[in-house]
Design a protein around this motif. Sequence first.
Motif, mmCIF file in Angstrom:
data_model
loop_
_atom_site.group_PDB
_atom_site.id
_atom_site.type_symbol
_atom_site.label_atom_id
_atom_site.label_comp_id
_atom_site.label_asym_id
_atom_site.label_seq_id
_atom_site.Cartn_x
_atom_site.Cartn_y
_atom_site.Cartn_z
ATOM 1 N N UNK A 166 0.854 -1.195 0.000
ATOM 2 C CA UNK A 166 0.000 0.000 0.000
ATOM 3 C C UNK A 166 0.884 1.237 0.000
ATOM 4 N N UNK A 167 0.572 2.173 -0.860
ATOM 5 C CA UNK A 167 1.338 3.410 -0.954
ATOM 6 C C UNK A 167 0.427 4.625 -0.987
ATOM 7 N N UNK A 168 1.047 5.791 -0.881
ATOM 8 C CA UNK A 168 0.316 7.063 -0.843
ATOM 9 C C UNK A 168 0.855 7.981 -1.934
ATOM 10 N N UNK A 169 -0.061 8.717 -2.557
ATOM 11 C CA UNK A 169 0.298 9.761 -3.516
ATOM 12 C C UNK A 169 -0.068 11.112 -2.899
ATOM 13 N N UNK A 170 0.861 11.765 -2.205
ATOM 14 C CA UNK A 170 0.532 13.081 -1.631
ATOM 15 C C UNK A 170 0.276 14.095 -2.748
ATOM 16 N N UNK A 171 -0.910 14.679 -2.749
ATOM 17 C CA UNK A 171 -1.316 15.621 -3.801
ATOM 18 C C UNK A 171 -1.141 15.004 -5.181
ATOM 19 N N UNK A 172 -1.363 13.702 -5.259
ATOM 20 C CA UNK A 172 -1.123 12.996 -6.510
ATOM 21 C C UNK A 172 -2.313 12.915 -7.437
ATOM 22 N N UNK A 173 -3.459 13.430 -7.035
ATOM 23 C CA UNK A 173 -4.655 13.407 -7.875
ATOM 24 C C UNK A 173 -5.103 14.835 -8.153
ATOM 25 N N UNK A 174 -5.462 15.096 -9.390
ATOM 26 C CA UNK A 174 -5.890 16.422 -9.816
ATOM 27 C C UNK A 174 -7.387 16.414 -10.076
ATOM 28 N N UNK A 175 -8.097 17.358 -9.455
ATOM 29 C CA UNK A 175 -9.538 17.470 -9.654
ATOM 30 C C UNK A 175 -9.807 17.972 -11.072
ATOM 31 N N UNK A 176 -10.677 17.280 -11.788
ATOM 32 C CA UNK A 176 -10.999 17.643 -13.166
ATOM 33 C C UNK A 176 -12.426 18.153 -13.318
ATOM 34 N N UNK A 177 -13.268 17.901 -12.328
ATOM 35 C CA UNK A 177 -14.669 18.305 -12.426
ATOM 36 C C UNK A 177 -15.026 19.104 -11.181
ATOM 37 N N UNK A 178 -15.600 20.285 -11.324
ATOM 38 C CA UNK A 178 -15.885 21.107 -10.137
ATOM 39 C C UNK A 178 -16.988 20.511 -9.276
ATOM 40 N N UNK A 179 -16.840 20.721 -7.974
ATOM 41 C CA UNK A 179 -17.830 20.242 -7.002
ATOM 42 C C UNK A 179 -18.187 21.405 -6.094
#
Length: 372
Positions: A166-179
């Motif tokens: 198990x690993x972690x991606x710190x700030x590794x995902x980029x939001x593409x759709x506004x919420x």
Amino acid sequence: MMRLLAALFLALATLVPSTAALAQEVPLKGLGRFDGWRENSLIGYGLVTGLAGTGDTRRSEVTRQALRNVLSRLGTTVTEDQINSRNVAVVIVTATLPPSANPGDRIDAVVSSIGDARSLAGGTLLMTPLIGPNQQPYALAQGSLTVGGYAFEAELERQQRNFPTTGVLPDGATVEFPVDAQILKENGEISFLLSEASFTTAERIAQAVNASQGRQLAYVKNADEVVIRYGGSPALLSAFVSRLENLRVEPDTIPRIVINERTGTIVAGTDVRISSVVVSQGDIKVTVTSDNTASQPSFISGFANDVSSLIVTNTDLEVEEGTNDTVATFPNTTVGSLVQGLARGKVGTRRIISILQAIKAAGALHAEIIVQ
């Protein structure tokens, strides 16, 4: 035991009569949340590459199929026989989307192996769409993993630390759709949901809101919900909610004792009351001694093949009942005073737990006991 009894009475005599703990006012935002303001879970399915021979084996058909799909999208066609590497692992990627997010915002992601990979250390997650419950992609995850462990194996020797799958991606995902969470309902009302249901706390919240606004805007709908009417402009909603969040309310305290028998931990409010009760705990000691001896039939040894030694167990049971049993009378007091008195009397934590449970069964302890 006489010294224990004397210490108990001395401790109780020196205790200052405790008063109910003064409840403190807390901001409204510490008691719950507004309906509609919530986080959302995201999930995705992807590949981690760059592993040093610690990825999935050829037994994982899902990994080979996923790798072929990725390579085909990149313009490369390979057959199943051409994939013979353990540098790839198929993973599940999870993330939490905040209540309000804009395209380009970065969020953390967690990567977990679902194949037979030994470690994800040193791997890189390929671009993975993260979808919500409505099957719509809200973010893209990609980047190098941070794994707080390792697993090495050589010549039937294995060394492992923590869980390297198990690993972690710190700030590794980029939001593409506004919420954008909506807390204002179509009828112009806002609902505040309490973390712990309490009619007393809910009524105090409604009174605090009405007092701050100078008019009757809030009412209690249920023990865990307070409805607030809003008739202003949508542009001023954020300022109105900000003022509500910082209202200070005194929450209702629930008499409760939390006991962890495994660690011997007792957590209780100092204002939990105990009625007059007598505690008697006898000093009984039970000793069981077993003595095993072997009976060897030497006079017929060698004449019969089915004759063997016989193990005989002699058990000695001794019961010692102390003559100085402990009998202590506690007046109307609190759990805090009781625990302090027993602790000063050198009574063990586990014995104190048993005493509290017995007092509760006797109806003298006016609180809920939660055993973990």
